[in-house]
Enzyme design. Structure first.
Site: not given
Ligand code: GAL
Length: 682
Positions: A165, A324
């Site tokens: 990110e 994600e």
């Molecule tokens: C994203 C990140 C992950 C984790 C996740 C939690 O922003 O890439 O590492 O932190 O959020 O929601």
């Protein structure tokens, strides 16, 4: 139209999908370093049980891989990779550069980022590095080199995951190193001509004229309003710096493993707009996104759809990767509302409906310690006898059952132009009303289209509009001449367009276009606005068609357009609020006020009818999206209501295996994916 298919540009992604994954990818961030080796064995067994085929590893691996300067330990990661390979699970292998180890800052303190106020940000969280630091770049590439050399030929390696990110926590740094880099970037942008910068930034105002590049600074905290064009350029620079970092890692990886796709996880999500992803999309082998629901929003699934449709635009219509999302609650919102039963599945399959060929989560197993110990996972703290795990099992079955959708494209008759740079410019100070915000009208129009059952693709200005039956242009404040011309040509060739207020006002240097608003779109829309009349906080006015509006009105004159509705009260009674200009077979609509939701829906319904777009035929709260490919057509029906619904469909529901003739019934909160009988691919 089928997204991306009429474009003459080369697809940005999809062509470099990891060849090892035959169907849809399914997985999570996997952080085995947080667990003893016994747990690893159970992890792999459970991954196999639910059909996980691709996991992201080593995303935050730097401190384990390089525990001391230049001493690398790769054994543990090798064991993890071997274990994945033995169990038929592939790796979306992180370069590990997202967060340097604690020793890094002792050794290289000037890599720490700085805020606009001059405060250094410290280690102890994550991603505390200055994007312009040559030291950081050199050390990060050193790690990438070591990881790439070691794992290049590993059988588990399916794709590369650069950093994490980028820009999530360090999008803009105001330190002296960044200032120097900003000056270099400006010298190149303005061709070494400081007066070109003076002209672009309008420095004749407030005694800001520069005569020496050394005097130019990032927009640090100041006593009064910072120059808006300086802020805009700094945001462009900051996005470009991180993209440059991505490219540097990517190029190194490509050199060593030319056949392995490289990506990084973007953050197309409601509350983040740090980077101009329009420039990023073409640089990624696979466009990948992280999306987290704004859990308190009862309509969060509509915002999810907006983001998914925006990611598809960045991927130029090609399949993309959901890198994600969460199985349930996150831990970083004010109130981390958990997902209701079935929501995990609806969310995942809605992303697939809108073009994702991969469904991945953060993270595999819920942590016991660290900042994210209260974040949901595939395996929650309570273990596998849980709602979440049962839904994960179900999702695994669903993704296997619908794997034929892989590689198909989403049908969308409507395009919407949304621009990060225009959003940035709107966020800067000193606009006529603080209530005019970047995505407000975009969400309002999108929501109306979503509820009408119409699929919209969100595009950046400059994208090919051919084939769309309608283009929506919500509050596009900054507009280039080229974009304005492309929109005019589109309408001239029979297209329909809806433009909302405060669009076309400024050029790409945030210089106001003269001769009356809405500047760049004035002639196309056939209106002439002489003055803005923003409303008081909470003030609501009535229109003569029964709708209400707030926030914004304009002293508007018709110059070729007709009035569709006018103000009944407020500061401008009798003045047109919504207008329409016929242009050949097409039409250009203008909405000069902030219509209420009902008024927006009514207006959009009328425009959709005129543009010949079928709408309004599905039950309320039901999402219906079609993906098509050579000889294949799949209808996704996501039921966000609690009641069973019926939707027209002919074929076989791949989820239940049932044949549907003429209609499918989808249970309350359920999802159907109908492989349609009709071949719509031709
Ligand atoms: C994203 C990140 C992950 C984790 C996740 C939690 O922003 O890439 O590492 O932190 O959020 O929601």
């Amino acid at each position: 139209m089928i997204d991306g298919m009429s474009s003459n540009q080369r697809p940005a992604s999809g062509s470099r999908w990891p060849r090892q994954i035959p169907g849809l990818a399914f997985g999570a961030d996997y952080n085995p370093e947080q667990w003893p080796a016994d747990t690893w064995r159970e992890d792999l067994r459970l991954m196999q049980e639910v059909g996980v085929n691709l996991v992201a590893v080593n995303v935050f691996g730097w401190a384990s891989l390089e525990p001391e300067p230049d001493r690398f330990e790769l054994d543990e990661l090798s064991r993890v990779m071997d274990m994945l390979a033995e169990h038929g699970v592939y790796a979306n292998l992180g370069t590990g550069t997202a967060s340097p180890p604690p020793w890094f800052w002792r050794r290289f303190p000037d890599t720490l980022p700085m805020t606009a106020e001059g405060t250094r940000l410290w280690p102890g969280g994550r991603q505390a590095w200055c994007p312009s630091s040559p030291t950081f770049r050199e050390r990060a590439l050193g790690l990438v080199y070591v990881v790439a050399e070691h794992f290049a030929d590993h059988p588990a390696l399916a794709m590369w995951h650069v950093s994490n990110e980028l820009g999530c926590h360090n999008a803009r740094c105001y330190c002296d190193i960044s200032a120097e880099a900003f000056r270099r970037w400006l010298r190149s942008r303005y061709d070494e001509d400081i007066d070109a910068l003076n002209a672009a930034w309008g420095t004749a105002f407030w005694s800001q004229r520069y005569t020496d590049w050394r005097d130019v600074l990032p927009p640090r905290a100041v006593p009064a309003i910072v120059n808006p064009a300086q802020q805009l350029d700094f945001r462009r620079f900051s996005s470009a710096e991180l993209l440059d970092h991505f490219r540097a890692e990517r190029d190194l990886l490509r050199k060593r493993t030319p056949g392995v796709p490289v990506t990084t996880n973007l953050m197309v999500t409601e509350h983040i707009n740090a980077l101009d992803y329009a420039a990023w999309g073409p640089e990624l082998d696979i466009v990948a996104n992280d999306h987290y629901l704004i859990a308190e929003d009862p309509d969060a699934h509509v915002e999810l759809a907006f983001c998914a449709d925006r990611v598809r635009g960045l991927a130029r219509g090609e399949p993309w990767f959901l890198m994600e999302h969460s199985t349930s609650a996150v831990n970083w919102q004010p109130r981390n509302v958990a997902k209701r039963p079935g929501e995990l599945r609806r969310n995942s399959l809605a992303h697939v409906a809108r073009g994702a060929d991969a469904v991945s989560f953060f993270q595999w197993r819920a942590s016991t310690a660290g900042a994210e110990r209260h974040h949901s996972a595939l395996i929650p703290h309570a273990g596998t006898d849980t709602k979440i795990w049962r839904e994960v099992q179900q999702l695994g079955r669903d993704l296997r059952a619908i794997q034929q959708v892989k590689g198909t494209h989403v049908e969308a008759p409507v395009a919407m132009l949304v621009d990060y740079q225009s959003q940035w410019a709107l966020e800067h100070d000193a606009h006529p009303s603080r209530d005019v915000t970047g995505l407000d009208r975009a969400h309002a129009l999108y929501r109306a289209a979503w509820h009408a059952g119409v699929t919209t693709t969100i595009l950046a200005p400059g994208a090919d509009l051919t084939g769309y039956q309608l283009v929506l242009i919500p509050t596009l404040y900054l507009v280039s001449d080229a974009t304005a011309a492309a929109v005019s040509d589109y309408v001239g060739s029979g297209g329909h367009v809806v433009v909302t207020y405060y669009s076309g006002i400024a050029d790409m240097d945030d210089r106001i276009r003269l001769g009356g608003y809405p500047g760049a779109f004035r002639d196309l829309l056939g209106v002439h606005v002489e003055e803005f009349f923003p409303l008081r906080h909470g003030e609501r006015i009535r229109l003569d068609d029964g709708s209400t509006a707030d926030v914004w009105t304009e002293l508007l004159h018709l110059r070729g357009a007709e009035a569709v509705s006018s103000y009944r009260d407020g500061p401008l009674p009798g003045v047109p609020a919504v207008t329409r200009r016929s242009v050949g077979r097409g039409a250009a609509w203008y909405v000069a006020t902030r219509l209420d939701a009902e008024g927006t829906a009514r207006l959009l319904g009328r425009v959709l009818t005129e543009a010949g777009i079928e709408h309004g035929s599905h039950p309320t709260g039901v999402e219906v999206v079609r993906r098509v490919g050579a000889g294949k057509s799949f209808l996704f029906v996501v039921n966000h209501t609690d009641s069973d619904v019926e939707v027209d469909a002919d074929g076989v529901d791949l989820v239940t295996g049932r044949t549907c003739s003429r209609t499918i019934t989808v249970v309350g909160g359920g999802v159907g994916v109908v492989q349609e009988v009709v071949d719509r691919s031709g």
